[in-house]
Scaffold this active site. Structure first.
Site, PDB file in Angstrom:
ATOM      1  CG  MET A 142      -2.022  -1.000   1.235  1.00  0.00           C
ATOM      2  SD  MET A 142      -3.001  -1.019   2.760  1.00  0.00           S
ATOM      3  CE  MET A 142      -3.689   0.616   2.785  1.00  0.00           C
ATOM      4  CG  ASP A 143       2.478   2.077   3.631  1.00  0.00           C
ATOM      5  OD1 ASP A 143       1.329   2.535   3.667  1.00  0.00           O
ATOM      6  OD2 ASP A 143       2.934   1.305   4.494  1.00  0.00           O
ATOM      7  CD  GLU A 144       5.798   6.629  -0.421  1.00  0.00           C
ATOM      8  OE1 GLU A 144       6.048   7.256  -1.461  1.00  0.00           O
ATOM      9  OE2 GLU A 144       5.183   7.143   0.528  1.00  0.00           O
ATOM     10  CE  LYS A 184      -0.139   0.211   6.223  1.00  0.00           C
ATOM     11  NZ  LYS A 184       0.905  -0.557   5.551  1.00  0.00           N
TER      12      LYS A 184
END
Length: 166
Positions: free
Chosen positions: A1-3, A94
């Site tokens: 998910m992140d970046e 999240k």
């Protein structure tokens, strides 16, 4: 998910600027992590931020990710896999973020794990550690920390992902 679909880097910069009143240059040197760009005496602050409840809840969505992922669902069985176990407080954040920004992804297609050991055809990730022992097609999603990596097929935007996979 992140970046990849969520802009954690932008949130780090926003919090740093808020807490230290020193504008952080938005151009992060290729191959470096964000904490390499802050004074040594405060570089652990990044790890405090990421472990705070709520850090992951209000991240900005990476441009075009919603539209392209929705289109990918028409052709592929799409799963979101996040190494959320690394940051204990991120699980609820999240999940809630996903239901808000990607409501078209069924909860059964969201996987929170430690190591991303998945048996899939294609993985899109910003961390090459997730490509180790991966037998499918890895696509490296560009982020400052991975810009010096050259041994993987790279995508810079979700438009590029669409061009390759749709």
């Amino acid at each position: 998910m992140d970046e990849v679909i969520a802009d954690a880097l932008g949130k780090f910069i926003k919090l740093y600027n808020r807490d230290f009143n020193v504008p952080l240059d938005l151009k992060i040197d290729a191959g470096n992590e964000i904490y390499h760009h802050v004074p040594q005496d405060v570089n652990q602050k990044w790890f405090e931020y990421i472990n705070e409840p709520g850090f992951f809840r209000d991240l900005e969505v990476i441009a075009d990710s919603q539209r392209v992922i929705k289109a990918l669902q028409e052709k592929y069985d799409v799963y979101i896999v996040s190494a959320a176990m690394e940051f204990r407080n991120s699980l609820i954040d999240k999940y809630d973020w996903m239901t808000e920004h990607f409501p078209f992804i069924d909860w059964q297609h969201i996987m929170f794990c430690g190591n991303k050991i998945v048996n899939v055809d294609i993985i899109i990730d910003d961390r090459i550690k997730n490509f180790v022992n991966f037998a499918g097609r890895p696509l490296l999603f560009s982020s400052p920390h991975n810009l010096l990596v050259t041994e993987y097929e790279r995508v810079n935007t979700w438009e590029e992902v669409a061009g390759l996979l749709l």
